[in-house]
Design a protein around this motif. Structure first.
Motif, PDB file in Angstrom:
ATOM      1  N   VAL A   1      45.853  15.661 -26.035  1.00 26.17           N
ATOM      2  CA  VAL A   1      46.358  15.312 -24.318  1.00 26.17           C
ATOM      3  C   VAL A   1      46.952  14.182 -24.806  1.00 26.17           C
TER       4      VAL A   1
ATOM      5  N   ILE B   1      35.582  20.614 -27.206  1.00 22.26           N
ATOM      6  CA  ILE B   1      35.174  22.203 -27.061  1.00 22.26           C
ATOM      7  C   ILE B   1      36.661  22.745 -27.506  1.00 22.26           C
ATOM      8  N   HIS B   2      37.649  22.484 -27.464  1.00 25.97           N
ATOM      9  CA  HIS B   2      38.714  22.307 -27.960  1.00 25.97           C
ATOM     10  C   HIS B   2      39.217  21.396 -28.940  1.00 25.97           C
TER      11      HIS B   2
ATOM     12  N   ASP C   1      31.616  14.958 -25.067  1.00 28.69           N
ATOM     13  CA  ASP C   1      31.501  14.822 -23.879  1.00 28.69           C
ATOM     14  C   ASP C   1      33.376  15.059 -23.608  1.00 28.69           C
ATOM     15  N   SER C   2      33.836  15.758 -24.308  1.00 29.82           N
ATOM     16  CA  SER C   2      35.771  15.833 -24.561  1.00 29.82           C
ATOM     17  C   SER C   2      35.900  17.364 -24.298  1.00 29.82           C
ATOM     18  N   ILE C   3      37.620  17.357 -24.379  1.00 34.77           N
ATOM     19  CA  ILE C   3      38.148  18.344 -24.283  1.00 34.77           C
ATOM     20  C   ILE C   3      38.357  19.102 -25.947  1.00 34.77           C
TER      21      ILE C   3
ATOM     22  N   TYR D   1      44.724   9.999 -20.290  1.00 36.80           N
ATOM     23  CA  TYR D   1      44.164   9.931 -19.124  1.00 36.80           C
ATOM     24  C   TYR D   1      44.427   8.600 -17.929  1.00 36.80           C
ATOM     25  N   PRO D   2      44.791   8.868 -16.708  1.00 39.44           N
ATOM     26  CA  PRO D   2      45.042   7.284 -16.572  1.00 39.44           C
ATOM     27  C   PRO D   2      43.225   6.281 -16.527  1.00 39.44           C
ATOM     28  N   PHE D   3      42.324   6.771 -16.934  1.00 41.84           N
ATOM     29  CA  PHE D   3      40.677   5.283 -17.053  1.00 41.84           C
ATOM     30  C   PHE D   3      41.002   5.311 -18.265  1.00 41.84           C
ATOM     31  N   GLU D   4      41.608   6.042 -19.401  1.00 43.85           N
ATOM     32  CA  GLU D   4      41.933   4.776 -20.787  1.00 43.85           C
ATOM     33  C   GLU D   4      42.976   3.973 -20.903  1.00 43.85           C
TER      34      GLU D   4
END
Lengths: 289, 375
Positions: free
Chosen positions: A167, A161-162, A156-158, A170-173
């Motif tokens: 990236v 899909i790609h 369930d991550s970008i 992510y602030p939450f990581e």
């Protein structure tokens, strides 16, 4: 010329006799309704051999062209339906031809999907086949290929899909947050707005199907306590999907109702109202109460 | 379809819903002449709202170099080509809007960008035709110019995204006219992505829903300007409330610039959405190009703007841009001072018409040191 004609005259009866002698058993007449066969246990997998003995109904699909946005370009022509019940649950196996596997979501990518619709109340007249009507709801179970892929293990991550997506952060990581901790999870949810407000479209996804109800076009709503299940499998020709839902109590007592189906071909950008659908089709329990 | 009056095109037009204006309308003026494309606005928005998974490609605010820049690719050219050549008859638009040009089975004339169309947010950046003599191969049938176009959602009076959503998942808030996607209701059909001509609705593939600029409504509700406004180092933006033209007030800064002086113009008004971000057009680009972007009011707007140095009201009001983090509902000039006022007339901030100039000697005689400007 005359000799050639004579041979032809003789050949015709011989061919007729040969054809008669080799003729296969005539196929069963097409079903006039979706017959729900009795079974001891619901075959939950699309490839379960138990499905082979279940009669098949071939439903013609028509374009949803009554309300905007309409589908004006025909795609999937038909859907093959088999149905069983163990007395408390009922299952449909839907199979259709689809050249492309569309299970990857993206801004301009649409996914393959199907749905089963039944009137909530069984009565002499059925609600409008297009998602029911005000005061006369329909219950729908919806499956899509992207949800199936997620349930089957796709992440369930970008990058799922790609794969080559880069990236920065992510602030939450952030390193200061313990992965999986409550504060980290709370922050991650806040950055997924639809998930934060409880939209079941947004996951996290544990089932490839969703229970929905509607009272007309544009009114589709999730059923909070829905517990239908499903499983889809890509076949050589297209998709084979099993959808298992509760057997309506009224159907148990009356023995027949109506059912409708819909198919979305992701490769044709079909989504929402842009779909191929059936009209209402009679639905009968094989063993009437 | 219903009939709705669109003052930007000077006539009534077909729209999916009847005219229903909010109690007040969030609106903005961007002075293109002051934008330097530093992208601080873009980053301010990005870090505030779209740092989540599935939002990686989203730029609710972006700044592109016109004529060649565009995000997503060809957002404007594709639709203009689809719509075909249309005409203005004076200030009335004689062509078809995207609602009137909708094809059979559709609510709006639109197109949906491909995934890769979002992959080049800096395409055309700083490109113009002026370096041909130094080896640039680019040739175009116009003069050597470019300008920066900062774009957010226009929070349109007649939003195409809202009209196109078959589920009614998009709504326009009656209290401030901000257009929002209801994240609890959206099912990701992307009719809105297809319909929005400005391509300011984005699909989040990881939540399965579409998202868009929210005009920083939590700030607006506190009387504060959005993030992309207050972080603008060029001070090109002013947020406020825009009245319909028949109720325009001279002491409302947005009304003054848009309705009274007519120096700020809507983006692609011919499409019929009555967008609520207004642009002071760049003074150095050809009218033909600008008129296609901002409508027939371009020559007069540029003429008025050019006279700004001799126009204390206009120059003074433009000086209020970037002078406060508060939304400015009223304003007043008093001689060489301009005040931003609240609804009740209380002063928010007061700025001089002309900033005083102080010159320090390079050498500090008292301390016998040479002054520097290093921080």
């Amino acid at each position: 010329m005359r000799r050639r004609l004579k041979s032809a005259v003789v050949a015709v009866p011989v061919a007729f006799v040969l054809a008669s002698g080799c003729q296969k058993a005539a196929p069963p007449p097409p079903l006039a309704s979706v017959v729900v066969a009795s079974c001891a246990a619901i075959p939950a997998a699309p490839g379960d051999p138990a499905w082979d003995a279940v009669p098949e109904y071939v439903a013609v699909l028509i374009a949803q062209d009554l309300v905007e946005p309409r589908l004006l370009r025909l795609s999937t022509p038909e859907i093959r339906v088999r149905a069983v019940s163990d007395g408390s649950r009922m299952a449909f196996r839907l199979a259709w031809t689809d050249d492309t596997r569309d299970d990857l979501p993206g801004p301009a990518e649409f996914v393959d999907a199907c749905a089963v619709q039944m009137p909530r109340v069984i009565e002499a007249t059925v609600p409008a086949p297009q998602m029911g009507e005000t005061g006369r709801p329909v219950d729908i179970v919806f499956w899509n290929a992207a949800w199936q892929a997620t349930v089957d293990g796709r992440g369930d991550s970008i990058r799922d899909i790609h794969p080559y997506a880069a990236v920065d952060h992510y602030p939450f990581e952030a390193a200061s947050l313990q992965p999986g901790s409550a504060p980290q999870q709370e922050m991650a949810t806040r950055y997924a707005p639809a998930r934060a407000v409880g939209n079941t479209m947004a996951g996290p996804r544990q089932s490839p199907v969703q229970d929905l109800s509607a009272e007309g076009p544009g009114t589709l709503s999730p059923v909070p306590d829905g517990h239908s299940t499903g499983a889809g499998r890509r076949t050589e020709a297209g998709w084979s999907v099993v959808i298992v839902r509760d057997l309506p109590q009224a159907l148990t007592s009356q023995g027949d109702s109506q059912v409708a189906f819909a198919v979305w071909e992701g490769g044709h950008e079909e989504v929402g109202a842009r779909k191929m659908r059936t009209a209402w089709i009679p639905l009968k329990l094989e063993v009437k109460p | 379809m219903a009939l709705a009056y669109n003052w930007q095109i000077g006539r009534s037009m077909s729209y999916w819903y009847p005219e229903n204006r909010p109690k007040r309308q969030f609106a903005a003026v961007f002075d293109i002449n002051k934008c330097i494309a530093c992208q601080t606005c873009t980053l301010a928005c990005k870090t505030t709202w779209t740092s989540g998974k599935g939002q990686e490609y989203m730029l609710w605010n972006n700044v592109e170099s016109k004529p060649f820049g565009c995000y997503p690719l060809a957002w404007d050219l594709n639709l203009l080509q689809q719509l075909g050549a249309q005409q203005w008859r004076g200030k009335e638009y004689a062509g078809r809007t995207i609602f009137e040009a909708a094809e059979a089975g559709e609510r709006v004339l639109g197109w949906r960008p491909a995934d890769l169309d979002y992959a080049y947010p800096n395409v055309g950046e700083d490109d113009c035709t002026g370096r041909v003599d130094r080896g640039a191969a680019l040739r175009a049938p116009h003069l050597n110019w470019f300008f920066y176009l900062a774009r957010i959602c226009n929070h349109c009076t007649y939003p195409a995204c809202l009209a196109s959503c078959p589920r009614g998942s998009i709504y326009k808030r009656p209290e401030d006219g901000i257009v929002l996607v209801d994240q609890s209701r959206c099912r990701g059909y992307r009719e809105c992505v297809k319909a929005c001509p400005y391509k300011k609705v984005f699909y989040n593939a990881l939540t399965g829903t579409s998202e868009k600029c929210i005009a920083c409504f939590p700030k607006i509700e506190q009387g504060l300007q959005p993030q992309c406004f207050v972080n603008c180092i060029g001070k090109i933006r002013l947020a406020g409330w825009l009245s319909p033209p028949e109720r325009a007030r001279a002491d409302n800064p947005l009304d003054y610039l848009v309705h009274i002086r007519k120096v700020a113009l809507p983006l692609l008004p011919q499409l019929g959405l009555e967008p609520n971000v207004y642009y002071i057009p760049p003074v150095h680009a050809p009218d033909e190009f600008l008129s296609q972007l901002f409508g027939p009011g371009v020559p007069a707007a540029i003429c008025t703007y050019r006279k700004g140095p001799d126009d204390p009201d206009l120059a003074g009001l433009l000086g209020l841009f970037g002078s406060t983090d508060r939304v400015v509902p009223r304003w007043r000039r008093e001689d060489d001072w301009v005040a931003a006022l609240d609804e009740d007339g209380s002063q928010i901030v007061r700025v001089p018409l002309k900033e005083p100039v102080y010159i320090r000697e390079a050498f500090d005689a008292q301390h016998q040191v040479t002054r520097t400007n290093c921080p």
